[in-house]
Design a protein around this motif. Structure first.
Motif, PDB file in Angstrom:
ATOM      1  N   PRO A 108      16.784  16.287  -8.738  1.00  0.00           N
ATOM      2  CA  PRO A 108      15.827  15.844  -7.977  1.00  0.00           C
ATOM      3  C   PRO A 108      16.145  14.330  -7.495  1.00  0.00           C
ATOM      4  O   PRO A 108      16.558  13.708  -8.189  1.00  0.00           O
ATOM      5  CB  PRO A 108      14.640  15.762  -8.925  1.00  0.00           C
ATOM      6  CG  PRO A 108      14.945  16.549 -10.000  1.00  0.00           C
ATOM      7  CD  PRO A 108      16.370  16.471 -10.015  1.00  0.00           C
TER       8      PRO A 108
ATOM      9  N   GLU B 281       8.504  21.563  -1.621  1.00  0.00           N
ATOM     10  CA  GLU B 281       9.305  21.471  -3.074  1.00  0.00           C
ATOM     11  C   GLU B 281      10.884  21.722  -3.005  1.00  0.00           C
ATOM     12  O   GLU B 281      11.296  20.943  -3.679  1.00  0.00           O
ATOM     13  CB  GLU B 281       8.464  22.533  -3.971  1.00  0.00           C
ATOM     14  CG  GLU B 281       8.204  22.113  -5.105  1.00  0.00           C
ATOM     15  CD  GLU B 281       7.413  23.206  -6.119  1.00  0.00           C
ATOM     16  OE1 GLU B 281       7.818  23.956  -6.589  1.00  0.00           O
ATOM     17  OE2 GLU B 281       5.918  23.075  -5.757  1.00  0.00           O
ATOM     18  N   TYR B 282      10.922  22.687  -2.461  1.00  0.00           N
ATOM     19  CA  TYR B 282      12.649  23.097  -2.081  1.00  0.00           C
ATOM     20  C   TYR B 282      13.313  21.833  -1.354  1.00  0.00           C
ATOM     21  O   TYR B 282      14.365  21.312  -1.847  1.00  0.00           O
ATOM     22  CB  TYR B 282      12.794  24.289  -1.269  1.00  0.00           C
ATOM     23  CG  TYR B 282      14.107  24.809  -1.418  1.00  0.00           C
ATOM     24  CD1 TYR B 282      14.643  25.783  -2.313  1.00  0.00           C
ATOM     25  CD2 TYR B 282      15.390  24.157  -0.616  1.00  0.00           C
ATOM     26  CE1 TYR B 282      15.911  26.057  -2.384  1.00  0.00           C
ATOM     27  CE2 TYR B 282      16.400  24.536  -0.341  1.00  0.00           C
ATOM     28  CZ  TYR B 282      17.006  25.383  -1.519  1.00  0.00           C
ATOM     29  OH  TYR B 282      18.323  25.788  -1.389  1.00  0.00           O
TER      30      TYR B 282
ATOM     31  N   SER C 174      13.321  18.656  -3.542  1.00  0.00           N
ATOM     32  CA  SER C 174      14.259  18.728  -4.758  1.00  0.00           C
ATOM     33  C   SER C 174      15.870  18.939  -4.199  1.00  0.00           C
ATOM     34  O   SER C 174      16.505  18.913  -5.239  1.00  0.00           O
ATOM     35  CB  SER C 174      13.759  19.811  -5.554  1.00  0.00           C
ATOM     36  OG  SER C 174      13.739  21.214  -4.869  1.00  0.00           O
ATOM     37  N   HIS C 175      15.824  19.128  -2.989  1.00  0.00           N
ATOM     38  CA  HIS C 175      17.229  19.423  -2.664  1.00  0.00           C
ATOM     39  C   HIS C 175      17.502  18.334  -1.587  1.00  0.00           C
ATOM     40  O   HIS C 175      18.216  18.586  -0.522  1.00  0.00           O
ATOM     41  CB  HIS C 175      17.575  20.676  -2.008  1.00  0.00           C
ATOM     42  CG  HIS C 175      17.478  21.768  -2.863  1.00  0.00           C
ATOM     43  ND1 HIS C 175      16.175  22.250  -3.669  1.00  0.00           N
ATOM     44  CD2 HIS C 175      18.493  22.606  -3.600  1.00  0.00           C
ATOM     45  CE1 HIS C 175      16.495  23.269  -4.477  1.00  0.00           C
ATOM     46  NE2 HIS C 175      17.807  23.194  -4.460  1.00  0.00           N
TER      47      HIS C 175
ATOM     48  N   TYR D 209       6.390  15.050  -4.618  1.00  0.00           N
ATOM     49  CA  TYR D 209       7.044  16.256  -4.871  1.00  0.00           C
ATOM     50  C   TYR D 209       8.203  16.139  -6.106  1.00  0.00           C
ATOM     51  O   TYR D 209       8.368  16.917  -6.986  1.00  0.00           O
ATOM     52  CB  TYR D 209       7.821  16.783  -3.863  1.00  0.00           C
ATOM     53  CG  TYR D 209       6.635  17.696  -3.102  1.00  0.00           C
ATOM     54  CD1 TYR D 209       6.223  18.956  -3.292  1.00  0.00           C
ATOM     55  CD2 TYR D 209       6.180  17.132  -1.813  1.00  0.00           C
ATOM     56  CE1 TYR D 209       5.318  19.465  -2.800  1.00  0.00           C
ATOM     57  CE2 TYR D 209       5.019  18.028  -1.094  1.00  0.00           C
ATOM     58  CZ  TYR D 209       4.789  19.111  -1.541  1.00  0.00           C
ATOM     59  OH  TYR D 209       3.854  19.782  -0.841  1.00  0.00           O
TER      60      TYR D 209
ATOM     61  N   ASN E 240       7.842  19.765 -13.805  1.00  0.00           N
ATOM     62  CA  ASN E 240       8.545  21.342 -14.112  1.00  0.00           C
ATOM     63  C   ASN E 240       9.475  21.438 -14.820  1.00  0.00           C
ATOM     64  O   ASN E 240      10.008  22.259 -15.642  1.00  0.00           O
ATOM     65  CB  ASN E 240       8.515  21.978 -12.848  1.00  0.00           C
ATOM     66  CG  ASN E 240       7.323  21.974 -12.012  1.00  0.00           C
ATOM     67  OD1 ASN E 240       6.095  22.043 -12.538  1.00  0.00           O
ATOM     68  ND2 ASN E 240       7.468  22.487 -10.569  1.00  0.00           N
ATOM     69  N   ALA E 241      10.441  20.706 -14.704  1.00  0.00           N
ATOM     70  CA  ALA E 241      11.940  20.489 -15.471  1.00  0.00           C
ATOM     71  C   ALA E 241      11.404  20.121 -16.952  1.00  0.00           C
ATOM     72  O   ALA E 241      12.159  20.975 -17.697  1.00  0.00           O
ATOM     73  CB  ALA E 241      12.844  19.404 -14.646  1.00  0.00           C
TER      74      ALA E 241
ATOM     75  N   ARG F 167       6.471  15.967  -9.428  1.00  0.00           N
ATOM     76  CA  ARG F 167       6.138  17.471  -9.688  1.00  0.00           C
ATOM     77  C   ARG F 167       7.156  18.300 -10.300  1.00  0.00           C
ATOM     78  O   ARG F 167       7.342  18.880 -11.247  1.00  0.00           O
ATOM     79  CB  ARG F 167       5.461  17.973  -8.259  1.00  0.00           C
ATOM     80  CG  ARG F 167       4.700  19.390  -8.724  1.00  0.00           C
ATOM     81  CD  ARG F 167       4.284  19.920  -7.675  1.00  0.00           C
ATOM     82  NE  ARG F 167       3.178  19.352  -6.870  1.00  0.00           N
ATOM     83  CZ  ARG F 167       2.452  19.990  -5.944  1.00  0.00           C
ATOM     84  NH1 ARG F 167       3.081  21.190  -5.233  1.00  0.00           N
ATOM     85  NH2 ARG F 167       1.514  19.349  -5.330  1.00  0.00           N
ATOM     86  N   THR F 168       8.654  18.097  -9.680  1.00  0.00           N
ATOM     87  CA  THR F 168       9.822  18.797  -9.951  1.00  0.00           C
ATOM     88  C   THR F 168      10.265  18.249 -11.238  1.00  0.00           C
ATOM     89  O   THR F 168      10.429  19.137 -12.175  1.00  0.00           O
ATOM     90  CB  THR F 168      10.755  18.629  -8.806  1.00  0.00           C
ATOM     91  OG1 THR F 168      10.402  18.845  -7.751  1.00  0.00           O
ATOM     92  CG2 THR F 168      11.808  19.419  -9.055  1.00  0.00           C
TER      93      THR F 168
ATOM     94  N   SER G 114      16.399  25.857 -10.456  1.00  0.00           N
ATOM     95  CA  SER G 114      16.254  25.564  -9.094  1.00  0.00           C
ATOM     96  C   SER G 114      16.855  24.291  -9.105  1.00  0.00           C
ATOM     97  O   SER G 114      17.813  23.902  -9.143  1.00  0.00           O
ATOM     98  CB  SER G 114      14.835  25.631  -8.428  1.00  0.00           C
ATOM     99  OG  SER G 114      13.750  24.774  -9.422  1.00  0.00           O
ATOM    100  N   PRO G 115      15.759  23.132  -8.867  1.00  0.00           N
ATOM    101  CA  PRO G 115      16.613  22.080  -8.268  1.00  0.00           C
ATOM    102  C   PRO G 115      17.597  21.240  -9.287  1.00  0.00           C
ATOM    103  O   PRO G 115      16.887  20.840 -10.528  1.00  0.00           O
ATOM    104  CB  PRO G 115      15.160  21.068  -8.251  1.00  0.00           C
ATOM    105  CG  PRO G 115      14.192  21.410  -8.943  1.00  0.00           C
ATOM    106  CD  PRO G 115      14.544  23.114  -8.983  1.00  0.00           C
TER     107      PRO G 115
END
Length: 346
Positions: free
Chosen positions: A328, A249-250, A253-254, A304, A311-312, A307-308, A324-325
């Motif tokens: 994306p 995920e990290y 997203s980065h 991912y 979430n956002a 999914r990000t 976090s991200p």
DNA sequence: GGTTATGATTTTGA
DNA sequence: TCAAAATCATAACC
């Protein structure tokens, strides 16, 4: 009993004339004017020796005491001791000066370094510490292995010290016994303190060779334990699914800059229950493998990213900012011209 | 048993 | 000194 003198006389007449243990003047009685008189002397002395066992203990003690109290005895013993020192013992003495055994020194150093001898180390052995450092910290599995290692090392240490104590005790007991024996004997035969000292050092040498064997086998045990521990360290275990998801995920997203800072690594490590070094390894592997085969990771990246995004969206609908991200990325973002590492600004 | 996936280690280069 | 790249070693899957 009456037979003895007669028997002794018959012996001395033929066989004892050349006896090496008798003084020269006593051995010269084979002929001449006073030959018979000397034979008689020898006979008397031998008879005394033979009848000494028939004397009562008190009688023997009294004779011994009389000998010990003889005014010439100390002087005679001193002279005899001096002669002894000048002959046999001085020759031996020259051979006894030995440098410290290098092998023993090596064994001692190793036992000390491993924490077997010397003061007990709270954190376990140097080997365990070194291994922990090399693996980049102490994870759950690692700490279990370390405690196992420490427990086994502690067992070795305990056995070593017990055995060492036994040897030392036996050595001391034996030394005391021999010293007492020699001191006792010194009343009836010339024994100098130096001679006793020398005997003690011989005993110590014998015991130290036994100690060396103990040290050697302890070192072997430690080496076996250590190699087993280091082999176990290399055992690979896959991270659990949750940890992999957090890391992925990290990463996705980065994707424009998949280089987590130290703080981010620490946080990820905490979340995934792994070490910071493992996080670094994972990102290192992921970056290179992603770069080598972007196509293969396309699907994973899309999943991912979606999914990000969800979430956002959820976060914004709840009126809070997703921290976090920030942006994306699509799967094609890495490696792209816009990708910049923290250190490699283009 | 062969192949792939993956975590760890080592080597290389900036 | 750090990241990239190569390589090793083992888990997981078929």
């Amino acid at each position: 009993m009456d037979e003895q003198p007669r028997l002794m006389h018959s012996h001395t007449g033929v066989g004892m004339a050349g006896h090496p243990g008798l003084p020269q003047h006593l051995q010269e009685g084979t002929g001449g004017a006073d030959g018979d008189g000397r034979k008689q002397d020898i006979g008397d002395i031998l008879q005394q020796i033979m009848t000494i066992t028939d004397q009562s203990l008190d009688e023997a003690q009294a004779r011994k005491h009389a000998l010990n109290c003889h005014r010439m005895k100390p002087a005679l013993f001193n002279v005899l001791c001096e002669i002894k020192e000048k002959t046999v013992l001085s020759i031996r003495g020259a051979q006894e000066e030995e440098p410290p055994d290098p092998q023993l020194m090596r064994l001692d150093n190793m036992l000390l370094a491993e924490g077997v001898s010397g003061p007990e180390k709270g954190g376990g052995s140097a080997a365990a510490a070194a291994a922990a450092a090399a693996s980049g910290g102490v994870g759950a599995d690692n700490s279990a292995e370390h405690s196992d290692y420490r427990a086994k090392l502690s067992q070795i240490r305990q056995i070593y010290h017990t055995e060492l104590e036994k040897y030392e005790q036996a050595c001391n007991e034996f030394t005391t016994h021999v010293m007492n024996l020699l001191r006792e004997q010194s009343r009836t035969r010339p024994i100098s303190p130096k001679e006793i000292e020398r005997m003690v050092s011989i005993i110590h040498r014998k015991f130290s060779s036994i100690q060396m064997q103990l040290k050697q086998s302890t070192c072997e045990a430690v080496m076996i334990l250590r190699s087993r521990f280091l082999d176990a360290r290399r055992k690979r275990r896959n991270f659990n699914k949750q940890a992999t998801e957090i890391l992925n995920e990290y990463f996705y997203s980065h994707l424009s800059n998949p280089y987590p800072s130290e703080e981010a690594k620490e946080e990820l490590a905490k979340k995934c229950a792994i070490t910071v070094a493992q996080v670094s390894n994972w990102f290192g592997n992921k970056r290179i493998r992603y770069k080598k085969n972007i196509g293969k990771f396309q699907e994973e990246a899309n999943m991912y990213a979606a999914r990000t995004a969800v979430n956002a969206a959820n976060a914004s609908s709840h009126g809070s900012q997703a921290n976090s991200p920030s942006t994306p990325n699509s799967a094609g973002g890495y490696p792209s011209p816009c990708y910049q590492s923290d250190r490699r600004i283009q």
